[in-house]
Design a protein around this motif. Structure first.
Motif, PDB file in Angstrom:
ATOM      1  N   ARG A  20      48.161  64.941 -11.492  1.00 43.22           N
ATOM      2  CA  ARG A  20      48.884  65.661 -10.442  1.00 43.22           C
ATOM      3  C   ARG A  20      49.333  64.713  -9.331  1.00 43.22           C
ATOM      4  N   VAL A  21      48.489  63.751  -8.987  1.00 44.94           N
ATOM      5  CA  VAL A  21      48.847  62.770  -7.951  1.00 44.94           C
ATOM      6  C   VAL A  21      50.021  61.920  -8.423  1.00 44.94           C
ATOM      7  N   VAL A  22      49.981  61.486  -9.676  1.00 44.37           N
ATOM      8  CA  VAL A  22      51.081  60.691 -10.234  1.00 44.37           C
ATOM      9  C   VAL A  22      52.369  61.513 -10.263  1.00 44.37           C
ATOM     10  N   ALA A  23      52.258  62.798 -10.637  1.00 42.26           N
ATOM     11  CA  ALA A  23      53.445  63.656 -10.668  1.00 42.26           C
ATOM     12  C   ALA A  23      54.028  63.835  -9.265  1.00 42.26           C
ATOM     13  N   CYS A  24      53.175  64.001  -8.261  1.00 45.06           N
ATOM     14  CA  CYS A  24      53.674  64.154  -6.889  1.00 45.06           C
ATOM     15  C   CYS A  24      54.384  62.889  -6.416  1.00 45.06           C
ATOM     16  N   LEU A  25      53.805  61.741  -6.707  1.00 41.84           N
ATOM     17  CA  LEU A  25      54.453  60.479  -6.320  1.00 41.84           C
ATOM     18  C   LEU A  25      55.761  60.267  -7.073  1.00 41.84           C
ATOM     19  N   ALA A  26      55.801  60.684  -8.338  1.00 36.86           N
ATOM     20  CA  ALA A  26      57.039  60.576  -9.117  1.00 36.86           C
ATOM     21  C   ALA A  26      58.120  61.482  -8.532  1.00 36.86           C
ATOM     22  N   PHE A  27      57.747  62.684  -8.111  1.00 36.51           N
ATOM     23  CA  PHE A  27      58.727  63.577  -7.493  1.00 36.51           C
ATOM     24  C   PHE A  27      59.193  63.038  -6.146  1.00 36.51           C
ATOM     25  N   PHE A  28      58.308  62.367  -5.412  1.00 36.68           N
ATOM     26  CA  PHE A  28      58.705  61.747  -4.155  1.00 36.68           C
ATOM     27  C   PHE A  28      59.762  60.666  -4.405  1.00 36.68           C
ATOM     28  N   LEU A  29      59.513  59.819  -5.394  1.00 36.22           N
ATOM     29  CA  LEU A  29      60.483  58.767  -5.731  1.00 36.22           C
ATOM     30  C   LEU A  29      61.776  59.345  -6.282  1.00 36.22           C
ATOM     31  N   LEU A  30      61.672  60.389  -7.081  1.00 35.02           N
ATOM     32  CA  LEU A  30      62.877  61.038  -7.602  1.00 35.02           C
ATOM     33  C   LEU A  30      63.677  61.686  -6.476  1.00 35.02           C
ATOM     34  N   GLY A  31      62.985  62.240  -5.490  1.00 31.04           N
ATOM     35  CA  GLY A  31      63.667  62.778  -4.319  1.00 31.04           C
ATOM     36  C   GLY A  31      64.411  61.699  -3.554  1.00 31.04           C
ATOM     37  N   ALA A  32      63.810  60.511  -3.470  1.00 34.35           N
ATOM     38  CA  ALA A  32      64.474  59.393  -2.801  1.00 34.35           C
ATOM     39  C   ALA A  32      65.720  58.972  -3.562  1.00 34.35           C
ATOM     40  N   VAL A  33      65.636  58.929  -4.886  1.00 31.92           N
ATOM     41  CA  VAL A  33      66.803  58.556  -5.702  1.00 31.92           C
ATOM     42  C   VAL A  33      67.917  59.592  -5.559  1.00 31.92           C
ATOM     43  N   VAL A  34      67.560  60.867  -5.566  1.00 31.67           N
ATOM     44  CA  VAL A  34      68.567  61.925  -5.407  1.00 31.67           C
ATOM     45  C   VAL A  34      69.183  61.857  -4.010  1.00 31.67           C
ATOM     46  N   GLY A  35      68.403  61.496  -2.999  1.00 32.86           N
ATOM     47  CA  GLY A  35      68.936  61.348  -1.651  1.00 32.86           C
ATOM     48  C   GLY A  35      69.955  60.225  -1.552  1.00 32.86           C
ATOM     49  N   GLY A  74      57.681  70.737  -4.775  1.00 36.35           N
ATOM     50  CA  GLY A  74      58.921  70.804  -4.013  1.00 36.35           C
ATOM     51  C   GLY A  74      58.815  70.099  -2.677  1.00 36.35           C
ATOM     52  N   ALA A  75      57.652  70.181  -2.065  1.00 35.00           N
ATOM     53  CA  ALA A  75      57.466  69.517  -0.774  1.00 35.00           C
ATOM     54  C   ALA A  75      57.511  67.998  -0.931  1.00 35.00           C
ATOM     55  N   TRP A  76      56.920  67.469  -2.003  1.00 30.11           N
ATOM     56  CA  TRP A  76      56.963  66.022  -2.229  1.00 30.11           C
ATOM     57  C   TRP A  76      58.381  65.563  -2.533  1.00 30.11           C
ATOM     58  N   ALA A  77      59.099  66.308  -3.351  1.00 24.15           N
ATOM     59  CA  ALA A  77      60.480  65.939  -3.669  1.00 24.15           C
ATOM     60  C   ALA A  77      61.363  66.006  -2.426  1.00 24.15           C
ATOM     61  N   ALA A  78      61.195  67.068  -1.635  1.00 21.87           N
ATOM     62  CA  ALA A  78      61.976  67.206  -0.410  1.00 21.87           C
ATOM     63  C   ALA A  78      61.607  66.117   0.604  1.00 21.87           C
ATOM     64  N   GLY A  79      60.342  65.740   0.646  1.00 26.08           N
ATOM     65  CA  GLY A  79      59.922  64.671   1.553  1.00 26.08           C
ATOM     66  C   GLY A  79      60.563  63.339   1.213  1.00 26.08           C
ATOM     67  N   GLY A  80      60.634  63.022  -0.070  1.00 27.35           N
ATOM     68  CA  GLY A  80      61.304  61.787  -0.482  1.00 27.35           C
ATOM     69  C   GLY A  80      62.779  61.812  -0.145  1.00 27.35           C
ATOM     70  N   TRP A  81      63.417  62.955  -0.359  1.00 27.41           N
ATOM     71  CA  TRP A  81      64.846  63.097  -0.040  1.00 27.41           C
ATOM     72  C   TRP A  81      65.067  62.911   1.453  1.00 27.41           C
ATOM     73  N   MET A  82      64.276  63.605   2.267  1.00 29.83           N
ATOM     74  CA  MET A  82      64.481  63.542   3.718  1.00 29.83           C
ATOM     75  C   MET A  82      64.202  62.164   4.281  1.00 29.83           C
ATOM     76  N   LEU A  83      63.154  61.512   3.794  1.00 28.43           N
ATOM     77  CA  LEU A  83      62.842  60.177   4.302  1.00 28.43           C
ATOM     78  C   LEU A  83      63.990  59.204   4.046  1.00 28.43           C
ATOM     79  N   VAL A  84      64.520  59.210   2.848  1.00 30.60           N
ATOM     80  CA  VAL A  84      65.601  58.282   2.507  1.00 30.60           C
ATOM     81  C   VAL A  84      66.873  58.610   3.282  1.00 30.60           C
ATOM     82  N   VAL A  85      67.204  59.885   3.383  1.00 28.13           N
ATOM     83  CA  VAL A  85      68.440  60.260   4.084  1.00 28.13           C
ATOM     84  C   VAL A  85      68.341  59.924   5.569  1.00 28.13           C
ATOM     85  N   ILE A  86      67.188  60.141   6.164  1.00 27.35           N
ATOM     86  CA  ILE A  86      67.017  59.780   7.581  1.00 27.35           C
ATOM     87  C   ILE A  86      67.105  58.269   7.761  1.00 27.35           C
ATOM     88  N   LEU A  87      66.510  57.514   6.844  1.00 26.01           N
ATOM     89  CA  LEU A  87      66.609  56.047   6.944  1.00 26.01           C
ATOM     90  C   LEU A  87      68.040  55.562   6.739  1.00 26.01           C
TER      91      LEU A  87
END
Length: 137
Positions: A20-35, A74-87
């Motif tokens: 589950r931890v690996v999946a959350c981190l993967a969704f965070f990175l995928l959110g960053a890529v989508v951002g 969803g929160a991990w994916a959205a967090g990755g997206w928001m972090l990258v877009v803000i940066l």
């Protein structure tokens, strides 16, 4: 004790599994890529690029909530997206920037945040086990 089986929500919290931890981190990175992809696509074909970028983000967040069967995905994916877009909104010392000061950029930023929140909260939460009943009956 009443003899009824206890609900899953009444159990003490356990640490998440390694998968589950690996999946959350993967969704965070995928959110960053989508951002990053959305930031590059949205100004290219306005308004189609903006709609494509927001639809990609919505699909990622909803998919992450379905895969993990909780709002955490969803929160991990959205967090990755928001972090990258803000940066990416910050200008560099050389004066370069990725987002122009136009309506499309603001729609991407604010619309993306709204889409992330809506999609992450639309996910079905865990329900307690047992027969459905109304209070007072």
């Amino acid at each position: 004790m009443s003899g009824r089986p206890s609900s899953a929500l009444a159990q003490p919290l356990r640490p998440p599994s390694a998968g589950r931890v690996v999946a959350c981190l993967a969704f965070f990175l995928l959110g960053a890529v989508v951002g990053v992809a959305g930031a590059l696509v949205q100004p290219a074909w306005f308004p189609g690029g903006l709609l494509l970028a927001l639809a990609g983000e919505a699909g990622l967040v909803l998919g992450a909530t379905r895969v993990l069967r909780s709002r955490a995905g969803g929160a991990w994916a959205a967090g990755g997206w928001m972090l990258v877009v803000i940066l990416l909104t910050a200008s560099r010392p050389e004066g370069d920037f990725l987002f122009a000061a136009g309506g499309g950029s603001y729609l991407f930023l604010l619309g993306g945040i709204a889409v992330a929140v809506i999609c992450a909260t639309l996910a079905s939460a865990r329900q307690p086990d047992g027969a459905p009943a109304r209070l007072g009956k």
